[in-house]
Design a protein around this motif. Structure first.
Motif, mmCIF file in Angstrom:
data_model
loop_
_atom_site.group_PDB
_atom_site.id
_atom_site.type_symbol
_atom_site.label_atom_id
_atom_site.label_comp_id
_atom_site.label_asym_id
_atom_site.label_seq_id
_atom_site.Cartn_x
_atom_site.Cartn_y
_atom_site.Cartn_z
ATOM 1 N N LYS A 16 49.421 38.337 18.895
ATOM 2 C CA LYS A 16 49.020 37.049 19.443
ATOM 3 C C LYS A 16 49.863 36.773 20.679
ATOM 4 C CE LYS A 16 47.402 34.862 15.183
ATOM 5 N NZ LYS A 16 47.566 33.701 14.277
ATOM 6 N N THR A 17 49.221 36.254 21.708
ATOM 7 C CA THR A 17 49.927 36.036 22.963
ATOM 8 C C THR A 17 49.678 34.644 23.504
ATOM 9 O OG1 THR A 17 48.073 36.938 24.220
ATOM 10 C CG2 THR A 17 49.842 38.476 23.672
ATOM 11 N N ALA A 18 50.611 34.197 24.345
ATOM 12 C CA ALA A 18 50.467 32.951 25.090
ATOM 13 C C ALA A 18 51.431 33.020 26.262
ATOM 14 C CB ALA A 18 50.766 31.740 24.218
ATOM 15 N N ILE A 19 51.119 32.280 27.316
ATOM 16 C CA ILE A 19 51.984 32.251 28.495
ATOM 17 C C ILE A 19 52.823 30.979 28.459
ATOM 18 C CG2 ILE A 19 52.051 32.265 31.020
ATOM 19 C CD1 ILE A 19 49.306 33.617 30.999
ATOM 20 N N LEU A 20 54.106 31.120 28.685
ATOM 21 C CA LEU A 20 54.981 29.952 28.717
ATOM 22 C C LEU A 20 54.700 29.107 29.955
ATOM 23 C CD1 LEU A 20 58.678 30.791 27.690
ATOM 24 C CD2 LEU A 20 57.033 29.338 26.512
ATOM 25 N N GLY A 21 54.295 27.860 29.733
ATOM 26 C CA GLY A 21 54.094 26.942 30.842
ATOM 27 C C GLY A 21 55.341 26.127 31.128
ATOM 28 N N LYS A 22 56.312 26.232 30.227
ATOM 29 C CA LYS A 22 57.592 25.520 30.338
ATOM 30 C C LYS A 22 58.613 26.406 29.646
ATOM 31 C CE LYS A 22 59.583 21.178 28.511
ATOM 32 N NZ LYS A 22 60.122 21.528 27.205
ATOM 33 N N GLU A 23 59.786 26.558 30.228
ATOM 34 C CA GLU A 23 60.748 27.496 29.648
ATOM 35 C C GLU A 23 61.083 27.130 28.212
ATOM 36 O OE1 GLU A 23 65.151 25.827 30.978
ATOM 37 O OE2 GLU A 23 64.243 27.438 32.158
ATOM 38 N N ASP A 28 44.865 30.272 19.769
ATOM 39 C CA ASP A 28 43.897 30.591 20.817
ATOM 40 C C ASP A 28 44.285 30.018 22.177
ATOM 41 O OD1 ASP A 28 42.284 31.929 19.015
ATOM 42 O OD2 ASP A 28 41.215 30.109 18.451
ATOM 43 N N GLN A 29 45.405 29.302 22.249
ATOM 44 C CA GLN A 29 45.779 28.686 23.511
ATOM 45 C C GLN A 29 46.180 29.741 24.540
ATOM 46 O OE1 GLN A 29 47.676 29.091 20.762
ATOM 47 N NE2 GLN A 29 49.493 27.793 20.867
ATOM 48 N N ILE A 30 46.038 29.404 25.807
ATOM 49 C CA ILE A 30 46.445 30.324 26.873
ATOM 50 C C ILE A 30 47.891 30.034 27.256
ATOM 51 C CG2 ILE A 30 46.007 31.073 29.245
ATOM 52 C CD1 ILE A 30 43.048 30.161 28.751
ATOM 53 N N TYR A 31 48.164 28.783 27.593
ATOM 54 C CA TYR A 31 49.516 28.357 27.950
ATOM 55 C C TYR A 31 50.099 27.514 26.822
ATOM 56 C CZ TYR A 31 48.730 29.821 32.792
ATOM 57 O OH TYR A 31 48.485 30.553 33.923
ATOM 58 N N VAL A 32 51.403 27.579 26.628
ATOM 59 C CA VAL A 32 52.095 26.678 25.706
ATOM 60 C C VAL A 32 53.126 25.885 26.497
ATOM 61 C CG1 VAL A 32 51.708 27.959 23.580
ATOM 62 C CG2 VAL A 32 53.621 28.598 25.036
ATOM 63 N N PHE A 33 53.169 24.588 26.215
ATOM 64 C CA PHE A 33 54.037 23.683 26.965
ATOM 65 C C PHE A 33 55.020 22.935 26.068
ATOM 66 C CE2 PHE A 33 50.288 24.208 29.623
ATOM 67 C CZ PHE A 33 50.845 24.393 30.884
#
Length: 416
Positions: free
Chosen positions: A100-107, A61-66
């Motif tokens: 399922k989707t998430a935005i990369l907050g760190k490459e 459920d996260q939006i960004y992943v770091f």
């Protein structure tokens, strides 16, 4: 915002009310679609490096992943089809749970279970396309193919039709949904925190196995809790029946009829189905009063059903999979019974039920369930305290549901 009258969304920000219509494009014209890969697990040189490497199960459920659970080395990257994805890439699971989707907050990189979307900076906003997760998922499920498991390919994803406004309007929409998602996430965290607090209190306010006193107690109570069998503190038990489905005159009446699938581990305030007076008479069904504790007694082999129970918020009849328990109120408070069973129901559903294919309770099995009890006045203080926590949880759940419904409405009106 204003309502648009053109070939555009129903709801549009004021500054874009006279802007051009949204344009029909293919996703591959607005972004690169990049797959992933897995370095050989037999070579230690490829693993435990400093490059994030994601697999589908960690996208939730996260939006960004770091940061990923597993890391690979530069050598592992070079010796596999995994690729470094830039910040802002939208990870998209393409198999075994498409969408399922998430935005990369760190490459970082991914395994082959992804087809990640790398928006072109001058044509597509990351959060705009992330907000279309439901459309990406639907397209992937419809388009995907495979005999072992359904998978959507990168080539298929590039062909996904998408309607888009200019970049500035995309960014405005993306910012709006980002703020809404952050608010939803904040309420979700608050809800999880209060639920965790409730779990902790339950653990400390009931004696541990082998103990006769709880760790946490209200002032003035020092006696040991008494070990009893549930049947020793019940006045009565009752489970219902189902009126014949073949007789239409028994159904769609005004009398509540509750099935075990509706037991919500909270207060049941309505029933899905209603029966007629004739239906009630045909099955010899008793009306069970509001405030009664009810538990599921069949189908308990399923973890989602095991431990299901409720307090009735309405008068209702029951089906054969529900059992109402009527405590002797000089020995057992009904609300204490409810709080206790919510704590032990999962475990008891494994330990005490019978059946080969379908795990079930019957009246005699329920009577032998072990329960530790303090005096009724202490029971009442415990349930008053836990009830306040339950009310707070319910309040947060309602707020969260309201926000989720608001988001759903905006998604309907702000996208075509």
């Amino acid at each position: 915002m204003s309502d648009s009258k053109k070939n555009a969304p129903k709801r549009r920000f004021e500054e874009f009310s006279n802007a051009n219509d949204w344009e029909q494009r293919k996703l591959g014209e607005l972004a690169d679609i990049v797959g992933g890969g897995t370095p050989s697990t037999l070579n230690d040189e490829y693993w435990n490096g400093d490059i994030d490497w994601y697999f589908p199960a960690e996208i939730d459920d996260q939006i960004y992943v770091f940061g990923s659970q597993k890391k690979i080395t530069q050598k592992g990257l070079e010796k596999s089809s995994a690729k470094i994805l830039p910040v802002g890439s939208v990870l998209f699971t393409s198999r075994a749970g498409i969408g399922k989707t998430a935005i990369l907050g760190k490459e970082g990189a991914t395994n082959q279970g992804f087809q990640s979307i790398l928006p072109y900076r001058d044509t597509l906003d990351s959060y705009f396309i992330f907000s279309l997760t439901h459309e990406l998922k639907r397209y992937g499920e419809i388009t995907g193919a495979g005999s072992t498991f359904v998978e959507v390919s990168g080539k298929q994803l590039t062909q996904m039709p998408i309607l888009v406004p200019n970049l500035k309007e995309q960014q405005k929409i993306g910012t709006f949904f980002k703020q809404l998602d952050n608010t939803i996430a904040l309420h979700q965290r608050k809800l999880e925190k209060i639920k965790a607090l409730k779990t902790a209190y339950l653990s400390e306010m009931f004696p541990a196995e082998g103990e006769s006193k709880p760790k946490r107690r209200f002032a003035g109570f020092t006696d040991d809790w008494e070990q009893r069998k549930l049947g020793e503190v019940l006045d009565n038990q009752y489970n219902g029946q189902t009126p014949s489905r073949e007789n239409d005159t028994f159904w769609k009446g005004s009398i509540n009829w509750l099935s075990s699938g509706e037991l919500n581990r909270a207060v049941v305030s309505e029933t899905i189905e209603k029966i007629t007076k004739a239906g009630q008479v045909s099955a010899n069904l008793k009306m069970i009063s509001k405030g009664t504790f009810v538990l599921a007694i069949t189908g308990l082999e399923a973890a989602g059903t095991r431990g299901n129970c409720a307090i009735l918020g309405v008068d209702t009849t029951l089906n054969q999979s529900c059992m109402a328990l009527f405590p002797n109120e000089k020995k057992l408070d009904p609300s204490f019974l409810f709080q206790w069973y919510r704590k032990v129901g999962e475990e008891y559903g494994i330990r005490y039920t019978q059946g080969t294919k379908q795990q079930s309770y019957n009246a005699e099995l329920i009577k032998i369930l072990p329960i530790k009890l303090p005096r009724v006045n202490e029971q009442k203080q415990i349930v008053e305290f836990l009830g306040k926590l339950d009310n707070t949880i319910t309040l947060h759940q309602r707020k969260l549901k309201k926000l989720q419904n608001i988001k759903k409405a905006y998604l309907n009106e702000m996208f075509i």
